[in-house]
Scaffold this active site. Structure first.
Site, PDB file in Angstrom:
ATOM      1  N   LEU A  85       0.820  -1.220   0.000  1.00  0.00           N
ATOM      2  CA  LEU A  85       0.000   0.000   0.000  1.00  0.00           C
ATOM      3  C   LEU A  85       0.853   1.270   0.000  1.00  0.00           C
ATOM      4  CD1 LEU A  85      -2.686  -0.940   2.722  1.00  0.00           C
ATOM      5  CD2 LEU A  85      -2.593  -1.604   0.326  1.00  0.00           C
ATOM      6  N   SER A 133      -5.074   1.765  -8.805  1.00  0.00           N
ATOM      7  CA  SER A 133      -5.947   2.933  -8.615  1.00  0.00           C
ATOM      8  C   SER A 133      -6.810   3.213  -9.838  1.00  0.00           C
ATOM      9  CB  SER A 133      -5.069   4.149  -8.338  1.00  0.00           C
ATOM     10  OG  SER A 133      -5.810   5.327  -8.491  1.00  0.00           O
ATOM     11  N   GLU A 135      -7.256   5.996 -10.867  1.00  0.00           N
ATOM     12  CA  GLU A 135      -6.535   7.046 -11.605  1.00  0.00           C
ATOM     13  C   GLU A 135      -5.905   6.478 -12.873  1.00  0.00           C
ATOM     14  OE1 GLU A 135      -5.340  10.534 -11.320  1.00  0.00           O
ATOM     15  OE2 GLU A 135      -7.330  10.535 -10.461  1.00  0.00           O
ATOM     16  N   TYR A 156       1.641  10.265 -11.056  1.00  0.00           N
ATOM     17  CA  TYR A 156       1.175   9.241 -10.109  1.00  0.00           C
ATOM     18  C   TYR A 156       0.481   8.112 -10.860  1.00  0.00           C
ATOM     19  CZ  TYR A 156      -2.083   7.050  -6.792  1.00  0.00           C
ATOM     20  OH  TYR A 156      -2.817   6.143  -6.065  1.00  0.00           O
ATOM     21  N   HIS A 186     -11.617   6.126  -1.978  1.00  0.00           N
ATOM     22  CA  HIS A 186     -12.289   5.733  -0.733  1.00  0.00           C
ATOM     23  C   HIS A 186     -11.752   6.597   0.398  1.00  0.00           C
ATOM     24  CE1 HIS A 186      -9.062   2.969  -1.864  1.00  0.00           C
ATOM     25  NE2 HIS A 186      -8.707   3.000  -0.600  1.00  0.00           N
TER      26      HIS A 186
HETATM   27  P1  NAP Z   1      -2.014   7.336   2.281  1.00  0.00           P
HETATM   28  O1  NAP Z   1      -2.948   7.614   3.415  1.00  0.00           O
HETATM   29  O2  NAP Z   1      -1.355   8.471   1.578  1.00  0.00           O
HETATM   30  O3  NAP Z   1      -0.878   6.348   2.850  1.00  0.00           O
HETATM   31  C1  NAP Z   1       0.288   6.079   2.115  1.00  0.00           C
HETATM   32  C2  NAP Z   1       1.190   5.218   2.960  1.00  0.00           C
HETATM   33  O4  NAP Z   1       2.406   4.975   2.226  1.00  0.00           O
HETATM   34  C3  NAP Z   1       1.627   5.887   4.281  1.00  0.00           C
HETATM   35  O5  NAP Z   1       1.736   4.883   5.256  1.00  0.00           O
HETATM   36  C4  NAP Z   1       2.989   6.441   3.938  1.00  0.00           C
HETATM   37  O6  NAP Z   1       3.820   6.631   5.058  1.00  0.00           O
HETATM   38  C5  NAP Z   1       3.506   5.306   3.076  1.00  0.00           C
HETATM   39  N1  NAP Z   1       4.659   5.685   2.256  1.00  0.00           N
HETATM   40  C6  NAP Z   1       4.812   6.760   1.453  1.00  0.00           C
HETATM   41  N2  NAP Z   1       6.011   6.737   0.868  1.00  0.00           N
HETATM   42  C7  NAP Z   1       6.647   5.634   1.324  1.00  0.00           C
HETATM   43  C8  NAP Z   1       7.929   5.072   1.122  1.00  0.00           C
HETATM   44  N3  NAP Z   1       8.838   5.652   0.330  1.00  0.00           N
HETATM   45  N4  NAP Z   1       8.245   3.902   1.749  1.00  0.00           N
HETATM   46  C9  NAP Z   1       7.357   3.311   2.592  1.00  0.00           C
HETATM   47  N5  NAP Z   1       6.139   3.817   2.839  1.00  0.00           N
HETATM   48  C10 NAP Z   1       5.796   4.958   2.210  1.00  0.00           C
HETATM   49  O7  NAP Z   1      -2.737   6.471   1.161  1.00  0.00           O
HETATM   50  P2  NAP Z   1      -4.057   5.549   1.282  1.00  0.00           P
HETATM   51  O8  NAP Z   1      -5.225   6.377   0.940  1.00  0.00           O
HETATM   52  O9  NAP Z   1      -4.002   4.784   2.537  1.00  0.00           O
HETATM   53  O10 NAP Z   1      -3.838   4.571   0.038  1.00  0.00           O
HETATM   54  C11 NAP Z   1      -3.150   3.325   0.185  1.00  0.00           C
HETATM   55  C12 NAP Z   1      -2.676   2.859  -1.189  1.00  0.00           C
HETATM   56  O11 NAP Z   1      -3.800   2.723  -2.060  1.00  0.00           O
HETATM   57  C13 NAP Z   1      -1.735   3.816  -1.883  1.00  0.00           C
HETATM   58  O12 NAP Z   1      -0.857   3.038  -2.666  1.00  0.00           O
HETATM   59  C14 NAP Z   1      -2.649   4.622  -2.791  1.00  0.00           C
HETATM   60  O13 NAP Z   1      -1.918   5.122  -3.882  1.00  0.00           O
HETATM   61  C15 NAP Z   1      -3.643   3.555  -3.194  1.00  0.00           C
HETATM   62  N6  NAP Z   1      -4.990   4.018  -3.533  1.00  0.00           N
HETATM   63  C16 NAP Z   1      -5.688   4.804  -2.672  1.00  0.00           C
HETATM   64  C17 NAP Z   1      -6.984   5.163  -2.989  1.00  0.00           C
HETATM   65  C18 NAP Z   1      -7.810   6.029  -2.072  1.00  0.00           C
HETATM   66  O14 NAP Z   1      -8.816   6.582  -2.537  1.00  0.00           O
HETATM   67  N7  NAP Z   1      -7.468   6.148  -0.807  1.00  0.00           N
HETATM   68  C19 NAP Z   1      -7.570   4.701  -4.177  1.00  0.00           C
HETATM   69  C20 NAP Z   1      -6.826   3.883  -5.007  1.00  0.00           C
HETATM   70  C21 NAP Z   1      -5.534   3.528  -4.681  1.00  0.00           C
HETATM   71  P3  NAP Z   1       3.758   7.992   5.943  1.00  0.00           P
HETATM   72  O15 NAP Z   1       2.573   7.810   6.859  1.00  0.00           O
HETATM   73  O16 NAP Z   1       5.062   7.990   6.636  1.00  0.00           O
HETATM   74  O17 NAP Z   1       3.562   9.128   4.978  1.00  0.00           O
HETATM   75  N1  GDD Z   2      -6.776  17.539  -3.302  1.00  0.00           N
HETATM   76  C1  GDD Z   2      -7.592  18.494  -3.783  1.00  0.00           C
HETATM   77  N2  GDD Z   2      -7.560  19.734  -3.221  1.00  0.00           N
HETATM   78  N3  GDD Z   2      -8.406  18.183  -4.813  1.00  0.00           N
HETATM   79  C2  GDD Z   2      -9.247  19.144  -5.258  1.00  0.00           C
HETATM   80  C3  GDD Z   2      -9.270  20.430  -4.711  1.00  0.00           C
HETATM   81  C4  GDD Z   2      -8.380  20.746  -3.643  1.00  0.00           C
HETATM   82  O1  GDD Z   2      -8.344  21.852  -3.124  1.00  0.00           O
HETATM   83  N4  GDD Z   2     -10.236  21.151  -5.364  1.00  0.00           N
HETATM   84  C5  GDD Z   2     -10.776  20.344  -6.274  1.00  0.00           C
HETATM   85  N5  GDD Z   2     -10.175  19.136  -6.235  1.00  0.00           N
HETATM   86  C6  GDD Z   2     -10.475  18.004  -7.123  1.00  0.00           C
HETATM   87  C7  GDD Z   2      -9.252  17.413  -7.823  1.00  0.00           C
HETATM   88  O2  GDD Z   2      -8.885  18.223  -8.947  1.00  0.00           O
HETATM   89  C8  GDD Z   2      -9.784  16.037  -8.216  1.00  0.00           C
HETATM   90  O3  GDD Z   2     -10.482  16.118  -9.429  1.00  0.00           O
HETATM   91  C9  GDD Z   2     -10.771  15.703  -7.089  1.00  0.00           C
HETATM   92  O4  GDD Z   2     -10.990  16.927  -6.367  1.00  0.00           O
HETATM   93  C10 GDD Z   2     -10.278  14.640  -6.116  1.00  0.00           C
HETATM   94  O5  GDD Z   2      -8.991  15.000  -5.677  1.00  0.00           O
HETATM   95  P1  GDD Z   2      -8.273  14.226  -4.458  1.00  0.00           P
HETATM   96  O6  GDD Z   2      -9.164  14.169  -3.297  1.00  0.00           O
HETATM   97  O7  GDD Z   2      -6.918  14.835  -4.294  1.00  0.00           O
HETATM   98  O8  GDD Z   2      -8.175  12.719  -4.974  1.00  0.00           O
HETATM   99  P2  GDD Z   2      -7.735  12.111  -6.381  1.00  0.00           P
HETATM  100  O9  GDD Z   2      -8.990  11.603  -7.042  1.00  0.00           O
HETATM  101  O10 GDD Z   2      -6.878  13.025  -7.154  1.00  0.00           O
HETATM  102  O11 GDD Z   2      -6.821  10.890  -5.933  1.00  0.00           O
HETATM  103  C11 GDD Z   2      -7.224  10.010  -4.889  1.00  0.00           C
HETATM  104  O12 GDD Z   2      -7.943   8.927  -5.421  1.00  0.00           O
HETATM  105  C12 GDD Z   2      -7.198   8.071  -6.296  1.00  0.00           C
HETATM  106  C13 GDD Z   2      -8.157   6.984  -6.797  1.00  0.00           C
HETATM  107  O13 GDD Z   2      -8.907   7.455  -7.865  1.00  0.00           O
HETATM  108  C14 GDD Z   2      -5.964   9.553  -4.157  1.00  0.00           C
HETATM  109  O14 GDD Z   2      -6.343   8.826  -3.019  1.00  0.00           O
HETATM  110  C15 GDD Z   2      -5.127   8.643  -5.028  1.00  0.00           C
HETATM  111  O15 GDD Z   2      -4.050   8.098  -4.269  1.00  0.00           O
HETATM  112  C16 GDD Z   2      -6.024   7.504  -5.528  1.00  0.00           C
HETATM  113  O16 GDD Z   2      -5.291   6.621  -6.359  1.00  0.00           O
END
Ligand code: NAP
Ligand code: GDD
Length: 348
Positions: A85, A133, A135, A156, A186
């Site tokens: 992750l 993702s 994305e 990314y 999520h």
């Molecule tokens: P997050 O809250 O940003 O957590 C990222 C984790 O990765 C943190 O524990 C961070 O550590 C660790 N990390 C960052 N750089 C690292 C490195 N160089 N070596 C080891 N650990 C490192 O992300 P999340 O929302 O939990 O997402 C988990 C995974 O699912 C990620 O791969 C993300 O890209 C993917 N994903 C997330 C979503 C979403 O909507 N949340 C959707 C699709 C995919 P620190 O706490 O020290 O920063």
């Molecule tokens: N962060 C952020 N901040 N986003 C904004 C803002 C702002 O002030 N205003 C508008 N947005 C819009 C972004 O342009 C994007 O279209 C949307 O809100 C969601 O942005 P984020 O919440 O930053 O999430 P994300 O969709 O770019 O990425 C997240 O979801 C991915 C899965 O689809 C991250 O969790 C990624 O790690 C993950 O893979």
């Protein structure tokens, strides 16, 4: 007792997954980056001092940029399941730190795959989950499912596509049990403060209590398929319990704009956002992903997975949590402390 190793355990998903696996009786090992301040806040509910009896969670210092260190942890933890992750997971930041994002997200995954491959050669049969993702779909028209062509729109997303294909290649070339989860957005009260949902709920709560005046946002028209992180970690685990490895989309099948999220959260919070939200161009992305809407039929049919928390429930859960934090902050301010927790939100 099964053993799991989680990279990114300190993140939103890592903390939910650790709780989920501990509740299933797993011994859980997690990799924590060395930092100058505590970065294990999300694990506080489950962390026990290692000297106490009945400890099920073990933390190891490491970083996915350090392949040798990861191999040592793998040897110590001896996991049956590896969940990768770890990521620089902020899309906007990836435009500013493109090389670093590629090193952690793409090459970091490759380092783990190489280590897992060698570990499997020792007669072990580890199963691995790779955090893909939505994305990766980027500009591909919705709805998106496992057959949709990837069209990544950020460093990314390109790095996640590379990680996805590395994982597919290692599965096919070496017969490893590796699953790619293609998860749509999520969220939860544990969401990082600079992702748009949490940025909104946190700011509305602080505005409501007079701790903040304005909220600066970027593109309000982007649409996302937002689910609850607690539901999504179950899908990760289910993928690794199947007879054979495969790739799965995990989504709610409902899409909302950022504006709709803002409307719903502001209504519930009792704030008129039109008086306090302004646009700041720095939050726009050089290339945007306009619409994400997932079709999770395969996960529903093969894994029996479905989301439990609705969009409205998710928004309320996040607003309630941030109102509680704002109340605590208000109490401290009333006692003479300066405003807290301002760092970060304004520059990302
Ligand atoms: P997050 O809250 O940003 O957590 C990222 C984790 O990765 C943190 O524990 C961070 O550590 C660790 N990390 C960052 N750089 C690292 C490195 N160089 N070596 C080891 N650990 C490192 O992300 P999340 O929302 O939990 O997402 C988990 C995974 O699912 C990620 O791969 C993300 O890209 C993917 N994903 C997330 C979503 C979403 O909507 N949340 C959707 C699709 C995919 P620190 O706490 O020290 O920063
Ligand atoms: N962060 C952020 N901040 N986003 C904004 C803002 C702002 O002030 N205003 C508008 N947005 C819009 C972004 O342009 C994007 O279209 C949307 O809100 C969601 O942005 P984020 O919440 O930053 O999430 P994300 O969709 O770019 O990425 C997240 O979801 C991915 C899965 O689809 C991250 O969790 C990624 O790690 C993950 O893979």
């Amino acid at each position: 007792m099964k053993r799991a190793l989680i990279t990114g355990i300190t993140g939103q998903d890592g903390s939910f997954l650790a709780e989920f696996l501990l509740a299933k009786g797993y011994q859980v090992h997690g990799i924590v980056r060395r930092a100058s301040t505590f970065n294990t806040e999300r694990l506080e509910a489950i962390y026990k001092d290692q000297h106490e009896a009945g400890v099920g969670l073990f933390l190891h210092y490491g970083d996915v940029s350090d392949g040798t260190g990861f191999r040592h942890i793998l040897e110590r933890a001896q996991p049956d399941e590896v969940y990768n992750l770890a990521a620089q997971s902020h899309v906007r930041v990836s435009f500013d730190q493109a090389e670093y994002t590629a090193d952690v997200v793409a090459t970091g995954t490759l380092r783990i795959l190489e280590a897992v491959r060698d570990y499997a050669r020792q007669g072990r049969s580890p199963r691995m989950y790779q955090a893909g993702s939505s994305e990766m779909f980027g500009a591909a028209p919705p709805p998106q499912n496992e057959s949709t062509r990837f069209y990544p729109r950020s460093p990314y997303a390109v790095s996640k596509c590379a990680a996805h294909w590395y994982a597919v290649n290692y599965r096919e070339a070496y017969g490893l049990f590796i699953c790619n989860g293609i998860l749509f957005n999520h969220e939860s009260p544990r969401r990082g403060e600079t992702f748009v949902t949490r940025k909104i709920t946190r700011a509305l709560a602080r505005i409501k209590l007079g701790l903040q005046k304005k909220l600066y946002l970027g593109n309000l028209e982007a649409r996302r398929d937002w689910g609850y992180a607690g539901d999504y970690v179950e899908a990760m685990w289910l993928m690794l319990q199947q007879p054979s490895p495969d790739d799965y989309v995990v989504a709610t099948g409902e899409s909302h704009s950022v504006r709709e999220f803002l409307d719903t959260a502001a209504d519930y919070c009792g704030v008129n956002w039109k008086n306090c939200v302004e646009t700041d161009p720095r939050y726009f992305r050089p290339t945007e992903v306009d619409v994400l809407l997932g079709d999770a039929s395969k996960a529903r049919e093969r894994l029996g997975w479905r989301p439990r928390v609705t969009f409205e429930e998710l928004v309320r859960m996040m607003v309630d949590h941030d109102l509680e934090l704002a109340r605590q902050e208000e109490t401290l301010v009333a006692a003479g402390h300066s405003l807290l927790r301002q760092g970060g939100a304004s520059y990302r």
